[in-house]
Design a protein around this motif. Sequence first.
Motif, PDB file in Angstrom:
ATOM      1  N   SER A  99       2.002 -23.568 -46.490  1.00 19.41           N
ATOM      2  CA  SER A  99       0.939 -22.628 -46.881  1.00 19.41           C
ATOM      3  C   SER A  99       0.914 -21.413 -45.957  1.00 19.41           C
ATOM      4  O   SER A  99       0.503 -20.327 -46.364  1.00 19.41           O
ATOM      5  CB  SER A  99      -0.433 -23.305 -46.987  1.00 19.41           C
ATOM      6  OG  SER A  99      -0.619 -24.304 -46.044  1.00 19.41           O
ATOM      7  N   LEU A 100       1.415 -21.582 -44.715  1.00 18.49           N
ATOM      8  CA  LEU A 100       1.509 -20.408 -43.829  1.00 18.49           C
ATOM      9  C   LEU A 100       2.499 -19.392 -44.411  1.00 18.49           C
ATOM     10  O   LEU A 100       2.268 -18.186 -44.337  1.00 18.49           O
ATOM     11  CB  LEU A 100       1.932 -20.818 -42.408  1.00 18.49           C
ATOM     12  CG  LEU A 100       2.054 -19.646 -41.434  1.00 18.49           C
ATOM     13  CD1 LEU A 100       0.692 -18.977 -41.185  1.00 18.49           C
ATOM     14  CD2 LEU A 100       2.669 -20.072 -40.101  1.00 18.49           C
ATOM     15  N   HIS A 151     -11.347 -25.028 -41.076  1.00 19.13           N
ATOM     16  CA  HIS A 151     -10.058 -25.256 -40.413  1.00 19.13           C
ATOM     17  C   HIS A 151      -9.031 -24.201 -40.866  1.00 19.13           C
ATOM     18  O   HIS A 151      -8.312 -23.597 -40.058  1.00 19.13           O
ATOM     19  CB  HIS A 151      -9.579 -26.668 -40.779  1.00 19.13           C
ATOM     20  CG  HIS A 151      -8.529 -27.200 -39.869  1.00 19.13           C
ATOM     21  ND1 HIS A 151      -8.364 -28.533 -39.609  1.00 19.13           N
ATOM     22  CD2 HIS A 151      -7.557 -26.582 -39.166  1.00 19.13           C
ATOM     23  CE1 HIS A 151      -7.355 -28.706 -38.777  1.00 19.13           C
ATOM     24  NE2 HIS A 151      -6.847 -27.537 -38.503  1.00 19.13           N
ATOM     25  N   ILE A 152      -8.987 -23.955 -42.195  1.00 17.34           N
ATOM     26  CA  ILE A 152      -8.042 -22.971 -42.759  1.00 17.34           C
ATOM     27  C   ILE A 152      -8.333 -21.579 -42.182  1.00 17.34           C
ATOM     28  O   ILE A 152      -7.431 -20.865 -41.734  1.00 17.34           O
ATOM     29  CB  ILE A 152      -8.147 -22.951 -44.302  1.00 17.34           C
ATOM     30  CG1 ILE A 152      -7.571 -24.248 -44.890  1.00 17.34           C
ATOM     31  CG2 ILE A 152      -7.455 -21.736 -44.899  1.00 17.34           C
ATOM     32  CD1 ILE A 152      -7.814 -24.446 -46.389  1.00 17.34           C
ATOM     33  N   LEU A 153      -9.619 -21.204 -42.172  1.00 16.98           N
ATOM     34  CA  LEU A 153      -9.972 -19.864 -41.689  1.00 16.98           C
ATOM     35  C   LEU A 153      -9.647 -19.709 -40.202  1.00 16.98           C
ATOM     36  O   LEU A 153      -9.143 -18.671 -39.763  1.00 16.98           O
ATOM     37  CB  LEU A 153     -11.455 -19.563 -41.963  1.00 16.98           C
ATOM     38  CG  LEU A 153     -11.845 -19.532 -43.458  1.00 16.98           C
ATOM     39  CD1 LEU A 153     -13.336 -19.300 -43.625  1.00 16.98           C
ATOM     40  CD2 LEU A 153     -11.060 -18.452 -44.217  1.00 16.98           C
ATOM     41  N   ARG A 154      -9.911 -20.777 -39.435  1.00 14.78           N
ATOM     42  CA  ARG A 154      -9.582 -20.732 -37.998  1.00 14.78           C
ATOM     43  C   ARG A 154      -8.082 -20.585 -37.789  1.00 14.78           C
ATOM     44  O   ARG A 154      -7.622 -19.834 -36.932  1.00 14.78           O
ATOM     45  CB  ARG A 154     -10.042 -22.031 -37.316  1.00 14.78           C
ATOM     46  CG  ARG A 154     -11.441 -21.972 -36.741  1.00 14.78           C
ATOM     47  CD  ARG A 154     -11.659 -23.053 -35.668  1.00 14.78           C
ATOM     48  NE  ARG A 154     -11.070 -24.346 -35.953  1.00 14.78           N
ATOM     49  CZ  ARG A 154     -11.649 -25.313 -36.674  1.00 14.78           C
ATOM     50  NH1 ARG A 154     -12.858 -25.112 -37.208  1.00 14.78           N
ATOM     51  NH2 ARG A 154     -11.052 -26.481 -36.853  1.00 14.78           N
ATOM     52  N   SER A 155      -7.287 -21.295 -38.592  1.00 12.74           N
ATOM     53  CA  SER A 155      -5.829 -21.198 -38.466  1.00 12.74           C
ATOM     54  C   SER A 155      -5.327 -19.796 -38.799  1.00 12.74           C
ATOM     55  O   SER A 155      -4.447 -19.265 -38.131  1.00 12.74           O
ATOM     56  CB  SER A 155      -5.126 -22.159 -39.422  1.00 12.74           C
ATOM     57  OG  SER A 155      -5.138 -23.440 -38.928  1.00 12.74           O
ATOM     58  N   LEU A 157      -0.866 -27.233 -39.257  1.00  4.95           N
ATOM     59  CA  LEU A 157      -0.298 -26.272 -38.309  1.00  4.95           C
ATOM     60  C   LEU A 157      -0.921 -26.485 -36.939  1.00  4.95           C
ATOM     61  O   LEU A 157      -2.124 -26.738 -36.851  1.00  4.95           O
ATOM     62  CB  LEU A 157      -0.680 -24.850 -38.722  1.00  4.95           C
ATOM     63  CG  LEU A 157       0.099 -24.152 -39.821  1.00  4.95           C
ATOM     64  CD1 LEU A 157      -0.504 -22.768 -40.016  1.00  4.95           C
ATOM     65  CD2 LEU A 157       1.571 -24.046 -39.453  1.00  4.95           C
ATOM     66  N   ASP A 158      -0.117 -26.348 -35.925  1.00  2.41           N
ATOM     67  CA  ASP A 158      -0.663 -26.418 -34.572  1.00  2.41           C
ATOM     68  C   ASP A 158      -1.104 -25.000 -34.176  1.00  2.41           C
ATOM     69  O   ASP A 158      -0.269 -24.122 -33.944  1.00  2.41           O
ATOM     70  CB  ASP A 158       0.423 -26.953 -33.621  1.00  2.41           C
ATOM     71  CG  ASP A 158      -0.046 -26.953 -32.181  1.00  2.41           C
ATOM     72  OD1 ASP A 158      -1.206 -26.579 -31.920  1.00  2.41           O
ATOM     73  OD2 ASP A 158       0.778 -27.316 -31.312  1.00  2.41           O
ATOM     74  N   ASP A 159      -2.415 -24.790 -34.131  1.00  4.70           N
ATOM     75  CA  ASP A 159      -2.934 -23.448 -33.851  1.00  4.70           C
ATOM     76  C   ASP A 159      -2.668 -22.995 -32.421  1.00  4.70           C
ATOM     77  O   ASP A 159      -2.937 -21.845 -32.059  1.00  4.70           O
ATOM     78  CB  ASP A 159      -4.446 -23.389 -34.142  1.00  4.70           C
ATOM     79  CG  ASP A 159      -4.728 -23.443 -35.636  1.00  4.70           C
ATOM     80  OD1 ASP A 159      -3.781 -23.244 -36.432  1.00  4.70           O
ATOM     81  OD2 ASP A 159      -5.893 -23.697 -36.009  1.00  4.70           O
ATOM     82  N   GLN A 160      -2.151 -23.920 -31.588  1.00  7.86           N
ATOM     83  CA  GLN A 160      -1.823 -23.548 -30.209  1.00  7.86           C
ATOM     84  C   GLN A 160      -0.433 -22.898 -30.137  1.00  7.86           C
ATOM     85  O   GLN A 160      -0.050 -22.384 -29.093  1.00  7.86           O
ATOM     86  CB  GLN A 160      -1.816 -24.791 -29.285  1.00  7.86           C
ATOM     87  CG  GLN A 160      -3.102 -25.590 -29.294  1.00  7.86           C
ATOM     88  CD  GLN A 160      -4.305 -24.724 -28.990  1.00  7.86           C
ATOM     89  OE1 GLN A 160      -4.285 -23.911 -28.067  1.00  7.86           O
ATOM     90  NE2 GLN A 160      -5.353 -24.868 -29.793  1.00  7.86           N
ATOM     91  N   SER A 161       0.345 -22.968 -31.217  1.00  8.01           N
ATOM     92  CA  SER A 161       1.704 -22.365 -31.165  1.00  8.01           C
ATOM     93  C   SER A 161       1.906 -21.346 -32.282  1.00  8.01           C
ATOM     94  O   SER A 161       2.850 -21.465 -33.071  1.00  8.01           O
ATOM     95  CB  SER A 161       2.796 -23.424 -31.304  1.00  8.01           C
ATOM     96  OG  SER A 161       2.363 -24.676 -30.955  1.00  8.01           O
ATOM     97  N   PRO A 162       1.037 -20.345 -32.354  1.00  7.12           N
ATOM     98  CA  PRO A 162       1.138 -19.423 -33.493  1.00  7.12           C
ATOM     99  C   PRO A 162       2.457 -18.648 -33.542  1.00  7.12           C
ATOM    100  O   PRO A 162       2.971 -18.403 -34.630  1.00  7.12           O
ATOM    101  CB  PRO A 162      -0.061 -18.483 -33.300  1.00  7.12           C
ATOM    102  CG  PRO A 162      -0.459 -18.616 -31.877  1.00  7.12           C
ATOM    103  CD  PRO A 162      -0.096 -20.006 -31.466  1.00  7.12           C
TER     104      PRO A 162
END
Length: 321
Positions: free
Chosen positions: A25-26, A62-66, A242-247
Amino acid sequence: MSQQMLPNYVGRFAPSPSGPLHQGSLVAALGSWLDARHHQGTWLIRIEDLDTPRNQPGAESHILRSLEAHGLNWDDTVVRQSERLPLYEAAIHQLSHEALVFPCACSRREIEDQGGIYPGTCRSGLPFGKVGRALRVRCAETTLQFIDRGLGPQSEKLAEQTGDFILKRADGVYSYQLAVVVDDIQQGVTQIVRGADLLRSTARQLFLYSAFDQTPPQYLHLPLVMSSNGQKLSKQNRAPALDDQSPIQNLYSALCTLHGALKVSMKEAPKESIADLLRWAIQNWAIPLQGASPIIWDASQMEFSHDHRVPHSAPSFLNSA
Ligand code: GLU
């Protein structure tokens, strides 16, 4: 500056809150964001939360934060389909006035047993003793054609290949096909950029545009991310969040999937910051708007060519979808 100006460009990303964003989805979010930003357009977020049994608590935030963590900023307030039900009801009324809607008593199972394409059982009236639970639209016997900005010319004989489709399900939920068209019209969306898993929905949506007497948007369907066992990454088959720590890593890998859309090699991509990487991708986004020759994706080579010829078969990423 290589960016093309398109003053009325309105694009959107329309996730369903059935789980967090994953790498697949990204790719869809990034492709649609890059296309909008490259054309200095507006990019909207719409939460497609009509299929309530599939909604997951907390998925929307969660989606919006990502998206934020990956630098994909949106314009305007986020809209939710669950807050727009009167629009869908009015649309069904409009189609009913044109005698395009009929009640249907068939179960999914009955249709599957007859080959999966709606055989028209309730089209000219419900069979004796049956109760209409769903609403379907009466399709015309036309061939729907469009030029996908990535895949080139597409066509579908809707009546033959899909048949009269659902507008409102037996459980009272408005269908994705209806809601997406009503919303895209109401929000003034001019460009739809989304995953190729939705390519087969486009003919149904174009049919609704013509039934509503509206100009359809342009379409660009993007390559899908496959898992190692050859399945499309999706929430249903438990793609990892998705890991939001590794954008930067996530964006880099999404750009590798999309790299056929870039005019330079990924080797030149800056990896120091999200902002630099995104700026570089906006500048190097190379998919022309419709009117220019479409790009024919070649997922096996992960390259693209500007080509006037009609592709004879679906590209390999579609065959394996
Ligand atoms: N809500 C759909 C999904 O999450 C996308 C709809 C669209 O882009 O047309 O797959």
